[in-house]
Design an enzyme around this catalytic site. Structure first.
Site, PDB file in Angstrom:
ATOM      1  N   GLY A  73       2.455   4.150   7.285  1.00 31.18           N
ATOM      2  CA  GLY A  73       2.897   5.521   7.005  1.00 31.18           C
ATOM      3  C   GLY A  73       1.870   6.563   7.435  1.00 31.18           C
ATOM      4  O   GLY A  73       2.218   7.601   8.011  1.00 31.18           O
ATOM      5  N   ASN A 153       5.391  11.383  -3.547  1.00 32.96           N
ATOM      6  CA  ASN A 153       4.921  10.103  -4.068  1.00 32.96           C
ATOM      7  C   ASN A 153       4.398  10.196  -5.500  1.00 32.96           C
ATOM      8  O   ASN A 153       4.376   9.202  -6.209  1.00 32.96           O
ATOM      9  CB  ASN A 153       3.842   9.525  -3.152  1.00 32.96           C
ATOM     10  N   GLN A 181       8.357   7.455   0.791  1.00 33.67           N
ATOM     11  CA  GLN A 181       8.845   7.161  -0.568  1.00 33.67           C
ATOM     12  C   GLN A 181      10.368   7.199  -0.661  1.00 33.67           C
ATOM     13  O   GLN A 181      10.951   6.563  -1.529  1.00 33.67           O
ATOM     14  CB  GLN A 181       8.256   8.158  -1.574  1.00 33.67           C
ATOM     15  N   SER A 201       7.126   3.394   5.962  1.00 32.30           N
ATOM     16  CA  SER A 201       6.094   2.385   5.738  1.00 32.30           C
ATOM     17  C   SER A 201       6.703   1.164   5.056  1.00 32.30           C
ATOM     18  O   SER A 201       7.441   1.290   4.084  1.00 32.30           O
ATOM     19  CB  SER A 201       4.974   2.965   4.875  1.00 32.30           C
ATOM     20  N   HIS A 203       5.266  -1.389   3.325  1.00 32.51           N
ATOM     21  CA  HIS A 203       4.778  -1.928   2.040  1.00 32.51           C
ATOM     22  C   HIS A 203       5.260  -1.133   0.821  1.00 32.51           C
ATOM     23  O   HIS A 203       5.032  -1.540  -0.311  1.00 32.51           O
ATOM     24  CB  HIS A 203       3.249  -2.075   2.048  1.00 32.51           C
ATOM     25  N   THR A 239      -0.815  -5.030  21.242  1.00 40.41           N
ATOM     26  CA  THR A 239       0.070  -6.158  20.968  1.00 40.41           C
ATOM     27  C   THR A 239       0.697  -5.988  19.588  1.00 40.41           C
ATOM     28  O   THR A 239      -0.007  -5.725  18.612  1.00 40.41           O
ATOM     29  CB  THR A 239      -0.720  -7.480  21.047  1.00 40.41           C
ATOM     30  N   CYS A 327      -5.031   9.058  -6.411  1.00 43.12           N
ATOM     31  CA  CYS A 327      -4.929   9.034  -4.955  1.00 43.12           C
ATOM     32  C   CYS A 327      -6.265   9.247  -4.281  1.00 43.12           C
ATOM     33  O   CYS A 327      -6.517   8.759  -3.196  1.00 43.12           O
ATOM     34  CB  CYS A 327      -3.908  10.047  -4.467  1.00 43.12           C
TER      35      CYS A 327
END
Ligand SMILES: *Cc1c(COP(=O)(O)O)cnc(C)c1O
Length: 391
Positions: A73, A153, A181, A201, A203, A239, A327
């Site tokens: 992200g 978030n 989010q 993102s 995850h 790659t 954060c």
């Protein structure tokens, strides 16, 4: 050790079992370089990438050619801001964003000041909503980009993305949204919502860390991000992390399967936790919007107490959450998001964010409410900030 209750899904999510199973094959079985098209092992990797790309592009109603894999992200946010800025600087050097963006946006805008770019940071109201009128009057002839996050978030507030997109396009300005989010929590349709660029993102949606994506509408003027080989149509060289890409695709496939049910179930749990806290603990403020909010976000400020102390006591009970300053870990600056909604420093410091997953049971929620109730009582008894404590 007692049972673990993980309530920090906005920070990251557990990788789903099916995702791991799918990924493992691309470590030891299909390990070919996707650029090696002259033998089958290479072609297998390439096919897997393109399958994931199609799954994710379909999910947001984009064409496959408009979706690019990135390193996450933060990378997508960097690419969107820098890529548009440098590609369009002859036209203008003004960017509009908000005060509540992720640091990947805010710090990138700050960086661009070195190159003569200017940024307008829109205010938000007490619920974390931007004002469309302020957006309109902030637009200048040299505005090249509007970047406004889809959902926040920390407090979960969802912005009126379609209207923002319309305003941007009426003025011929590129519109980027950080949907990290929002993805998996709200229905996204990049075409209908006039989105030109969108960050994602893996995850945050049950996929692996270190892999993300960017939607780039056909025809949008943006510089390539990583210079090198021809991967990702020459825009983002290197790659490909095939196993991560496969994991991202699988995670999105799983979300897509039960989307409405999943969101509905989460919303019920969220509301139960909000009601539980409100009706059991005094002097609390719900941060974020009452209705236009992510289905898994619960963020309250608890007066007269420190978020860090709450987190320590929660951890002792096996509950993982996040505070209003998490954060910028290590720093005690209160969250820029909470300050932007008008909270004073003290109140912002006493904020705790719970972000739920579908694994959380009703019993877990009851336990969290009971635990919070006793933690807050305990801390308020010894708090020098509490006006009821005789000094
Ligand atoms: C987590 C997050 C990011 C960063 O994503 P990474 O993949 O961790 O780099 C960006 N924006 C928002 C809104 C986020 O929640």
């Amino acid at each position: 050790m007692s049972k673990k209750i993980y309530l920090d899904n906005a920070a990251t999510t557990k990788v789903r079992k099916e995702v791991v199973e799918e990924m493992i094959k691309y470590f030891d079985e299909f390990y070919g370089n996707p650029s090696s098209q002259l033998y089958e092992l290479g072609r297998k990797s390439k096919e897997a990438i393109e399958k994931s790309r199609k799954t994710i592009a379909d999910f947001i109603n984009a064409d496959e050619k408009e979706f690019y894999f990135t390193g996450g992200g933060s990378e997508s946010d960097n690419w969107a801001i820098k890529g548009v800025a440098f590609a369009n600087m002859k036209k203008g050097k003004h960017i509009i964003t908000t005060k509540i963006e992720h640091h990947a946006i805010l710090h990138t805008c700050e960086y661009l000041e070195k190159f003569g770019f200017e940024t307008t940071y829109l205010d938000v109201d007490q619920y974390g909503m931007i004002d469309l009128e302020q957006l309109k009057v902030s637009i200048r002839p040299d505005t090249i980009l509007i970047s406004i996050m889809y959902a926040n978030n920390e407090i979960g507030t969802i912005q009126p993305i379609e209207q923002i997109g319309e305003i941007a396009h009426e003025h011929g300005i590129i519109f980027h949204t950080d949907a990290v989010q929002a993805m998996g929590a709200v229905k996204i349709d990049v075409k209908k919502q006039h989105i030109d660029l969108m960050s994602m993102s893996a995850h945050k949606v049950g996929g692996p860390k270190g892999i993300g994506g960017m939607y780039i509408r056909k025809g949008v003027k943006i510089d390539n991000f990583i210079h090198g080989g021809g991967q990702e149509r020459g825009k983002r060289a290197g790659t490909e992390g095939v196993q991560n890409i496969v994991g991202f695709g699988k995670a999105v496939e799983l979300i897509n399967k039960n989307f409405d049910k999943h969101v509905e179930a989460l919303t019920l749990k969220r509301n139960k936790l909000i009601e539980g806290i409100k009706s059991n603990i005094e002097d609390v403020i719900l941060n974020g919007h009452p209705t236009m909010r992510l289905p898994n976000n619960v963020n309250f400020s608890y007066k007269y107490v420190e978020g860090e102390s709450i987190l320590l006591l929660l951890d002792m009970e096996g509950i993982a959450a996040s505070s209003g300053s998490a954060c910028t870990s290590g720093s005690l600056d209160p969250s820029h998001v909470l300050l932007a909604t008008g909270l004073d420093h003290g109140t912002a410091h006493g904020s705790i964010r719970f972000t739920l997953s579908e694994e959380i049971t009703d019993e877990d929620i009851e336990f969290v409410v009971e635990t919070m109730k006793s933690i807050i009582e305990k801390l308020r008894k010894i708090s020098p900030l509490n006006k009821n404590n005789a000094m």
